[in-house]
Enzyme design. Structure first.
Site, PDB file in Angstrom:
ATOM      1  CG  ASP A 189      -1.740   1.198   1.408  1.00 34.81           C
ATOM      2  OD1 ASP A 189      -2.382   1.615   0.428  1.00 34.81           O
ATOM      3  OD2 ASP A 189      -1.759   1.759   2.518  1.00 34.81           O
ATOM      4  CG  ASP A 192      -1.981   7.512   0.551  1.00 36.06           C
ATOM      5  OD1 ASP A 192      -1.182   8.456   0.465  1.00 36.06           O
ATOM      6  OD2 ASP A 192      -2.753   7.192  -0.375  1.00 36.06           O
TER       7      ASP A 192
END
Length: 231
Positions: free
Chosen positions: A14, A16
């Protein structure tokens, strides 16, 4: 950690809150937009929308806070603030060391994010050399092939298919996430998931993860059959 995990051949991250310290910037943005209308952006609401497609998160916020905006208007206002904030984005602790280590040992890496391409370009503008080490990025908010955002498995499934040599099985892909929606997405795709949550995260929301760490600095690659860090 789950016993006897299959051999890890690929890794998907991922972005953020996991590689980039952007969650506080997203919070600042939302507070500025909703504050115009006397509304408060709570941690509970943030938990619901973390990791989702931008359009889905915007719709959640507009609906939950009864804002006099459409989701598109909310995103337009947010985008203007992102132009100011996102180029300042810093890396999360341990992110650079881990990414460079895996790249040095030839482990194929990709990105699977709920965000979109314009924001991604802003957020990574200071860290281009590091993000060039990933083979590809699947950005759910601007990726037509991702029908459903996290917690649906789409973004991880698409990211896995796009490796030059795709993994033999989903179980061979190790994923890294910070948000509950992201963990559920990776697990729904059949992939083990290491979670590095915000310290405020309720423990019950971390339980679907294969392993929970307080920082990427504490990850031990050898625990997953990957080359250990050099001393």
């Amino acid at each position: 950690m789950e016993p006897s995990l299959p051999a890890i051949t690929h890794v998907i991250f991922d972005v953020d809150g996991l590689l980039l310290n952007t969650e506080s910037l997203y919070t600042q943005t939302t507070e500025r937009v909703v504050g115009q209308f006397g509304k408060q952006f709570t941690w509970e609401l943030k938990l619901q929308q973390m990791g989702k497609k931008g359009s889905e998160a915007a719709a959640d916020i507009v609906r939950s806070l009864d804002l006099p905006l459409t989701p598109e208007e909310y995103l337009e206002q947010s985008g203007r603030i992102w132009q100011q904030l996102f180029p300042t984005t810093e890396l999360m602790p341990g992110a650079e060391r881990l990414v460079r280590h895996l790249h040095r040992h030839g482990v194929p890496m990709a990105l699977a994010s709920g965000g979109g391409a314009p924001a991604f370009k802003l957020k990574t503008s200071r860290h281009g050399a590091l993000f060039a080490l990933f083979t590809h990025a699947v950005l759910a908010s601007t990726e037509p092939e991702v029908t459903n955002g996290k917690p649906a498995p789409d973004v991880y499934q698409v990211a896995a298919r796009r490796f030059a040599v795709p993994p033999a099985r989903p179980e061979n892909v190790l994923t890294f996430e910070d948000a509950p929606n992201g963990v559920l997405s990776a697990r729904a795709a059949g992939m083990p998931c290491i979670m590095v949550p915000d310290p405020r995260m309720p423990e019950e929301m971390t339980r679907p993860a294969t392993l929970v760490l307080t920082s990427l600095e504490h990850f031990r690659p050898e625990d997953f059959g990957l080359p250990p860090f050099e001393a």
